[in-house]
Write a protein that holds these residues in place. Structure first.
Motif, PDB file in Angstrom:
ATOM      1  N   UNK A  96     -37.678  60.504  -3.385  1.00 26.18           N
ATOM      2  CA  UNK A  96     -38.237  60.267  -4.730  1.00 26.18           C
ATOM      3  C   UNK A  96     -37.361  59.292  -5.499  1.00 26.18           C
ATOM      4  N   UNK A  97     -36.036  59.494  -5.425  1.00 27.48           N
ATOM      5  CA  UNK A  97     -35.112  58.614  -6.153  1.00 27.48           C
ATOM      6  C   UNK A  97     -35.263  57.169  -5.671  1.00 27.48           C
ATOM      7  N   UNK A  98     -35.358  56.991  -4.354  1.00 26.14           N
ATOM      8  CA  UNK A  98     -35.547  55.641  -3.808  1.00 26.14           C
ATOM      9  C   UNK A  98     -36.845  55.015  -4.333  1.00 26.14           C
ATOM     10  N   UNK A  99     -37.921  55.787  -4.326  1.00 35.45           N
ATOM     11  CA  UNK A  99     -39.213  55.264  -4.754  1.00 35.45           C
ATOM     12  C   UNK A  99     -39.199  54.861  -6.227  1.00 35.45           C
ATOM     13  N   UNK A 100     -38.515  55.645  -7.054  1.00 40.16           N
ATOM     14  CA  UNK A 100     -38.458  55.324  -8.488  1.00 40.16           C
ATOM     15  C   UNK A 100     -37.699  54.017  -8.729  1.00 40.16           C
ATOM     16  N   UNK A 101     -36.716  53.726  -7.868  1.00 40.12           N
ATOM     17  CA  UNK A 101     -35.934  52.497  -8.022  1.00 40.12           C
ATOM     18  C   UNK A 101     -36.662  51.297  -7.422  1.00 40.12           C
ATOM     19  N   UNK A 160     -36.405  65.258   0.088  1.00 37.56           N
ATOM     20  CA  UNK A 160     -37.535  64.771  -0.706  1.00 37.56           C
ATOM     21  C   UNK A 160     -37.071  64.193  -2.039  1.00 37.56           C
ATOM     22  N   UNK A 161     -36.072  64.834  -2.674  1.00 39.56           N
ATOM     23  CA  UNK A 161     -35.561  64.314  -3.944  1.00 39.56           C
ATOM     24  C   UNK A 161     -34.910  62.951  -3.740  1.00 39.56           C
ATOM     25  N   UNK A 162     -34.193  62.781  -2.625  1.00 39.67           N
ATOM     26  CA  UNK A 162     -33.599  61.483  -2.327  1.00 39.67           C
ATOM     27  C   UNK A 162     -34.657  60.414  -2.087  1.00 39.67           C
ATOM     28  N   UNK A 203     -29.228  44.059   5.321  1.00 37.20           N
ATOM     29  CA  UNK A 203     -29.371  44.901   4.134  1.00 37.20           C
ATOM     30  C   UNK A 203     -30.804  45.373   3.888  1.00 37.20           C
ATOM     31  N   UNK A 204     -31.603  45.462   4.954  1.00 41.94           N
ATOM     32  CA  UNK A 204     -32.977  45.948   4.777  1.00 41.94           C
ATOM     33  C   UNK A 204     -33.154  47.382   5.258  1.00 41.94           C
ATOM     34  N   UNK A 205     -32.050  48.030   5.672  1.00 41.85           N
ATOM     35  CA  UNK A 205     -32.076  49.448   6.020  1.00 41.85           C
ATOM     36  C   UNK A 205     -31.511  50.232   4.842  1.00 41.85           C
ATOM     37  N   UNK A 206     -32.289  51.202   4.358  1.00 38.19           N
ATOM     38  CA  UNK A 206     -31.874  52.037   3.230  1.00 38.19           C
ATOM     39  C   UNK A 206     -31.676  53.461   3.730  1.00 38.19           C
ATOM     40  N   UNK A 207     -30.495  54.015   3.521  1.00 38.31           N
ATOM     41  CA  UNK A 207     -30.182  55.374   3.967  1.00 38.31           C
ATOM     42  C   UNK A 207     -30.366  56.362   2.825  1.00 38.31           C
ATOM     43  N   UNK A 208     -31.151  57.407   3.077  1.00 41.21           N
ATOM     44  CA  UNK A 208     -31.286  58.497   2.116  1.00 41.21           C
ATOM     45  C   UNK A 208     -30.072  59.425   2.201  1.00 41.21           C
ATOM     46  N   UNK A 242     -45.585  62.020   0.717  1.00 38.14           N
ATOM     47  CA  UNK A 242     -46.621  62.345  -0.267  1.00 38.14           C
ATOM     48  C   UNK A 242     -46.039  63.175  -1.409  1.00 38.14           C
ATOM     49  N   UNK A 243     -45.267  64.187  -1.062  1.00 36.95           N
ATOM     50  CA  UNK A 243     -44.663  65.042  -2.095  1.00 36.95           C
ATOM     51  C   UNK A 243     -43.700  64.229  -2.962  1.00 36.95           C
ATOM     52  N   UNK A 244     -42.890  63.366  -2.324  1.00 40.58           N
ATOM     53  CA  UNK A 244     -41.942  62.542  -3.072  1.00 40.58           C
ATOM     54  C   UNK A 244     -42.664  61.589  -4.018  1.00 40.58           C
ATOM     55  N   UNK A 245     -43.767  61.022  -3.560  1.00 37.25           N
ATOM     56  CA  UNK A 245     -44.549  60.123  -4.414  1.00 37.25           C
ATOM     57  C   UNK A 245     -45.115  60.861  -5.614  1.00 37.25           C
ATOM     58  N   UNK A 246     -45.618  62.085  -5.392  1.00 33.56           N
ATOM     59  CA  UNK A 246     -46.164  62.863  -6.505  1.00 33.56           C
ATOM     60  C   UNK A 246     -45.066  63.197  -7.508  1.00 33.56           C
TER      61      UNK A 246
END
Length: 388
Positions: free
Chosen positions: A87-92, A83-85, A69-74, A110-114
């Motif tokens: 971003x969603x992962x990073x916010x969670x 990029x939105x996907x 369970x350490x692989x995360x699929x966008x 970088x764009x997703x982080x911003x």
């Protein structure tokens, strides 16, 4: 503290790390990113591998290598539209460090982080190519890609180059400050490669013990398999029993097949496509050849050395010269020169050099050692950010 870690590495190991890559296709960048994630997990680092496109031939291998369970699929189709996907992962998840490569994946990160407005997550971009050479040779969007690299790579917290040549290119031609570029080679699991190389392989040329020249890579212009085919025509004139196997898939398959027919090589050259265990073919080859116009590291060269096979490689930017210790561990030939490539192949067939010392390769490229260098770099980043 484990015997392999320093105090600074233990501090970094306590943090959460996410590694982002585009897919599970069979390229070198995908393999080394997965190996690096596994090495972090072995050191006790809370690590996830985040993948934009979940399919590809490496997925089963990655699932076996990594913690459950350490692989995360966008679950995206293209990097730009994912990029939105991301971003969603990073916010969670809110990782302490996000490692992303190659450069297009790092720029998407970088764009997703911003967009996620996560100022606490540090971004480490990994450059797997000599960017100025690659951008100059791109048939389309080369200037746009160069502009994106020059504008956006400096906005990352750290950029890892996988060879000294790639690092110098980043500083001299992309314009990155010296302080934000660090050279860390790709991991090569020498022991694992040698173990896989011992497994059986079924092919009539192997069964007949014929001298096989092997090449591995995507069937695409940067690998310049056209020059290798022209060189092989000359090799056949000197040593008629030789055969050529090329492992990999890509957009140039039909062009290369046409070249094979044109030169009457249908009985002597085979494009095998993607194979799960290229190392078994390496170990049973007489010579391994890298014909690339450019690289960043040339992972297959290090893996061929690990398999004990003689290597002939183009002296392209960047990677082969460093791995081959400036020609000590294998022959270096000019890019695009079929005659000199053929001469080097024939010499290696007639007088094979001694195999590279596996202990040297382990000391330089072992995944645990490479992971340690990443962890030390991360710890330096956090120390620097704490004093800002």
């Amino acid at each position: 503290m484990t015997p392999h870690t320093s105090a600074s590495e233990d501090t970094a190991a306590a943090r959460t790390v996410s590694l982002l890559m585009a897919s599970f296709e069979g390229g070198g960048a995908e393999r080394v990113t997965t190996q690096l994630a596994a090495a972090f997990q072995t050191r006790g680092v809370d690590t996830e591998l985040v993948v934009v496109r979940p399919s590809g031939p490496l997925r089963t291998w990655a699932q076996d290598l990594l913690a459950p369970r350490s692989i995360v699929d966008i679950n995206g189709r293209r990097l730009r539209t994912s990029i939105i996907g991301i971003r969603r992962y990073l916010r969670v998840r809110h990782p302490d460090v996000l490692i992303a490569g190659p450069d297009d994946v790092a720029i998407a990160a970088l764009i997703a982080l911003r967009l996620a407005r996560l100022k606490s997550t540090l971004l480490v971009g990994v450059v797997h190519s000599t960017l100025s050479t690659r951008n100059r040779n791109l048939r389309s969007n080369g200037k746009l890609s160069m502009l994106a690299d020059r504008l956006l790579l400096p906005k990352m917290d750290l950029v890892v180059a996988v060879s000294e040549g790639a690092a110098e290119d980043l500083k001299e031609r992309i314009g990155l400050p010296t302080g934000m570029v660090v050279t860390i080679p790709n991991p090569v699991d020498v022991i694992g490669v040698r173990s896989l190389a011992e497994r059986g392989v079924s092919h009539p040329w192997v069964d007949a013990n014929l001298p096989i020249i092997l090449a591995v890579g995507r069937l695409a212009p940067p690998k310049d398999f056209a020059t290798l085919l022209r060189a092989f025509v000359l090799v056949k004139q000197a040593m008629s029993t030789t055969k050529l196997l090329i492992l990999g898939e890509g957009p140039q398959r039909s062009d290369l097949e046409a070249m094979i027919v044109k030169h009457g090589l249908g009985d002597d050259v085979e494009l095998l496509g993607f194979v799960d265990n290229p190392w078994a073919f390496m170990a049973r080859s007489a010579v391994f050849v890298l014909s690339s116009e450019w690289e960043g590291f040339a992972l297959v060269v290090a893996e061929a050395l690990a398999c004990g096979v003689p290597v002939v490689a183009t002296d392209c930017p960047s990677g082969p010269r460093e791995i081959l210790k400036h020609g000590e561990l294998g022959a270096l030939v000019p890019v695009g020169d079929a005659e000199l490539m053929a001469s080097a192949i024939v010499r290696s067939l007639r007088e094979p050099p001694p195999p590279a010392d596996p202990e040297y390769l382990i000391g330089r490229y072992a995944p645990d050692s490479v992971a340690g260098r990443y962890l030390a770099a991360m710890d330096s980043l956090f120390s620097a950010s704490a004093t800002d």
